[in-house]
Design a protein around this motif. Structure first.
Motif, mmCIF file in Angstrom:
data_model
loop_
_atom_site.group_PDB
_atom_site.id
_atom_site.type_symbol
_atom_site.label_atom_id
_atom_site.label_comp_id
_atom_site.label_asym_id
_atom_site.label_seq_id
_atom_site.Cartn_x
_atom_site.Cartn_y
_atom_site.Cartn_z
ATOM 1 N N UNK A 1 0.838 -1.203 0.000
ATOM 2 C CA UNK A 1 0.000 0.000 0.000
ATOM 3 C C UNK A 1 0.873 1.252 0.000
ATOM 4 N N UNK A 2 1.926 1.253 0.819
ATOM 5 C CA UNK A 2 2.819 2.406 0.878
ATOM 6 C C UNK A 2 3.513 2.615 -0.468
ATOM 7 N N UNK A 3 3.949 1.504 -1.094
ATOM 8 C CA UNK A 3 4.610 1.589 -2.400
ATOM 9 C C UNK A 3 3.669 2.162 -3.444
ATOM 10 N N UNK A 4 2.431 1.662 -3.483
ATOM 11 C CA UNK A 4 1.470 2.140 -4.475
ATOM 12 C C UNK A 4 1.056 3.577 -4.189
ATOM 13 N N UNK A 5 1.002 3.962 -2.908
ATOM 14 C CA UNK A 5 0.728 5.357 -2.565
ATOM 15 C C UNK A 5 1.843 6.247 -3.093
ATOM 16 N N UNK A 6 3.081 5.781 -2.909
ATOM 17 C CA UNK A 6 4.217 6.533 -3.436
ATOM 18 C C UNK A 6 4.149 6.677 -4.948
ATOM 19 N N UNK A 7 3.710 5.616 -5.630
ATOM 20 C CA UNK A 7 3.536 5.699 -7.073
ATOM 21 C C UNK A 7 2.503 6.751 -7.425
ATOM 22 N N UNK A 8 1.387 6.775 -6.688
ATOM 23 C CA UNK A 8 0.340 7.758 -6.949
ATOM 24 C C UNK A 8 0.816 9.181 -6.752
ATOM 25 N N UNK A 9 1.679 9.397 -5.754
ATOM 26 C CA UNK A 9 2.207 10.736 -5.503
ATOM 27 C C UNK A 9 3.079 11.232 -6.651
ATOM 28 N N UNK A 10 3.579 10.302 -7.468
ATOM 29 C CA UNK A 10 4.443 10.685 -8.590
ATOM 30 C C UNK A 10 3.687 10.765 -9.909
ATOM 31 N N UNK A 11 2.372 10.477 -9.887
ATOM 32 C CA UNK A 11 1.588 10.435 -11.120
ATOM 33 C C UNK A 11 0.638 11.618 -11.247
ATOM 34 N N UNK A 12 0.367 11.971 -12.486
ATOM 35 C CA UNK A 12 -0.683 12.939 -12.808
ATOM 36 C C UNK A 12 -1.523 12.358 -13.941
ATOM 37 N N UNK A 13 -2.611 13.008 -14.256
ATOM 38 C CA UNK A 13 -3.444 12.551 -15.372
ATOM 39 C C UNK A 13 -2.643 12.549 -16.665
ATOM 40 N N UNK A 14 -1.698 13.482 -16.777
ATOM 41 C CA UNK A 14 -0.873 13.567 -17.987
ATOM 42 C C UNK A 14 -0.064 12.302 -18.214
ATOM 43 N N UNK A 15 0.254 11.589 -17.142
ATOM 44 C CA UNK A 15 1.019 10.357 -17.291
ATOM 45 C C UNK A 15 0.204 9.271 -17.991
ATOM 46 N N UNK A 16 -1.111 9.348 -17.887
ATOM 47 C CA UNK A 16 -1.974 8.397 -18.577
ATOM 48 C C UNK A 16 -2.237 8.838 -20.019
ATOM 49 N N UNK B 1 -4.703 11.969 -5.925
ATOM 50 C CA UNK B 1 -5.610 12.996 -5.401
ATOM 51 C C UNK B 1 -4.848 13.981 -4.507
ATOM 52 N N UNK B 2 -3.976 13.441 -3.671
ATOM 53 C CA UNK B 2 -3.170 14.305 -2.806
ATOM 54 C C UNK B 2 -2.302 15.232 -3.650
ATOM 55 N N UNK B 3 -1.688 14.686 -4.699
ATOM 56 C CA UNK B 3 -0.823 15.515 -5.547
ATOM 57 C C UNK B 3 -1.627 16.597 -6.263
ATOM 58 N N UNK B 4 -2.845 16.258 -6.677
ATOM 59 C CA UNK B 4 -3.646 17.242 -7.398
ATOM 60 C C UNK B 4 -4.160 18.341 -6.477
#
Length: 294
Positions: free
Chosen positions: A16-31, A155-158
């Motif tokens: 969960x922590x690893x995937x949370x870290x991945x989310x913190x590095x992602x934006x919609x632009x990455x998709x 969501x946190x990053x946005x």
């Protein structure tokens, strides 16, 4: 590998922590960045979803692995690339932006493709009740394990980009510390069986890693994908999210099989050797003008 508090409680927390870290590095632009790399993305995903399971199946049959170990190898083959692939790609001068895009898309596709591959493997290698695998309700749990933490991180990053930027590094460090600690405890608890585990699937896991890295690089190059993108594809395909595979195998709510976790556990250690060597070689190699332009 016996289930323990370290593997059944703290390992999912680490994931969960690893995937949370991945989310913190992602934006919609990455998709949406896939539009910039359509050929590289399609080829890499095709290798990941179609070629790797077929390749892994061939190795499993060739080495005549025990049924549970065979299913564990197929589970590993169906697991998406891990965030470690981004680091290796950076060290090898690959296209890290493409790595991030592939990781993001792969994590979503795995919610569908991983249960399909695992269920086919269970049906083919296991008998009776042991063949009952990831049913629709369990697929939702895979969805929760993989995507919910990523969505929270995004969501946190946005909503709070500055806070996400400050949180990104501590989360990365925490994920590494927790993961290494869990693996260390698990290895210590199974210290008497480690040699047997390596002997049972070590050669298969190492060959599969080498083959995955090779396929990930040379198939895109055969389709004239630029070298930097091919390097990114190689690591995305060759460095699997073994933590996810171990968690799914050990979880009492999912596969609940310690033996099925062995291939991913062995692979998770062995993959750093060929991955590190390849990153070093690619980093030292100079691109020719033709490679830069294609």
């Amino acid at each position: 590998m016996n289930s323990s508090t370290a593997t059944t409680v703290f390992l999912p927390i680490a994931l969960v922590v690893i995937m949370l870290g991945l989310g913190l590095s992602l934006t919609v632009a990455d998709f949406t960045r896939v539009a910039r790399y359509p050929r590289a993305t399609v080829i890499a995903l095709g290798c990941q979803i179609l070629v790797l399971p077929a390749l892994c199946l061939g190795l499993v049959l060739l080495f005549d692995l025990d049924p549970a170990l065979a299913v564990g190898m197929m589970l590993l083959a169906a697991s998406p690339g891990g965030t470690t692939a981004n680091l290796f790609s950076h060290l090898a001068r690959g296209d890290v932006a493409l790595n991030i895009t592939l990781t993001a898309i792969n994590s979503i596709l795995a919610v569908v493709t991983l249960p399909i591959v695992v269920n086919l493997a269970l049906d083919g290698f296991m008998d009776g009740e042991d063949a009952i695998g990831l049913q629709p309700d369990k697929m939702l749990q895979v969805f929760a394990i993989v995507l919910v933490p990523v969505a929270i991180g995004m969501l946190i990053r946005r909503r709070a980009p500055e806070f996400a930027a400050r949180l990104n590094q501590p989360v990365r460090i925490a994920s590494i510390v927790v993961l290494v600690s869990v693996i260390a405890v698990a290895v210590f608890q199974e210290r008497g069986n480690v040699i047997d585990y390596v002997q049972s699937v070590g050669i298969v896991a190492l060959i599969f890693c080498l083959a995955s890295l090779t396929v990930g690089y040379y198939v895109p190059r055969a389709f004239q994908v630029p070298r930097g993108q091919a390097v990114a594809s190689s690591f995305e395909i060759g460095i699997h999210n073994s933590t996810l595979a171990i968690t799914i195998a050990l979880s009492p709510a999912l596969l609940d099989s310690a033996e099925m976790a062995i291939p991913a556990a062995v692979y998770g250690v062995l993959m750093f050797l060929p991955g590190g060597v390849l990153a070093y070689v690619m980093n030292k190699r100079r691109e020719t003008p033709a490679e830069i332009g294609t």
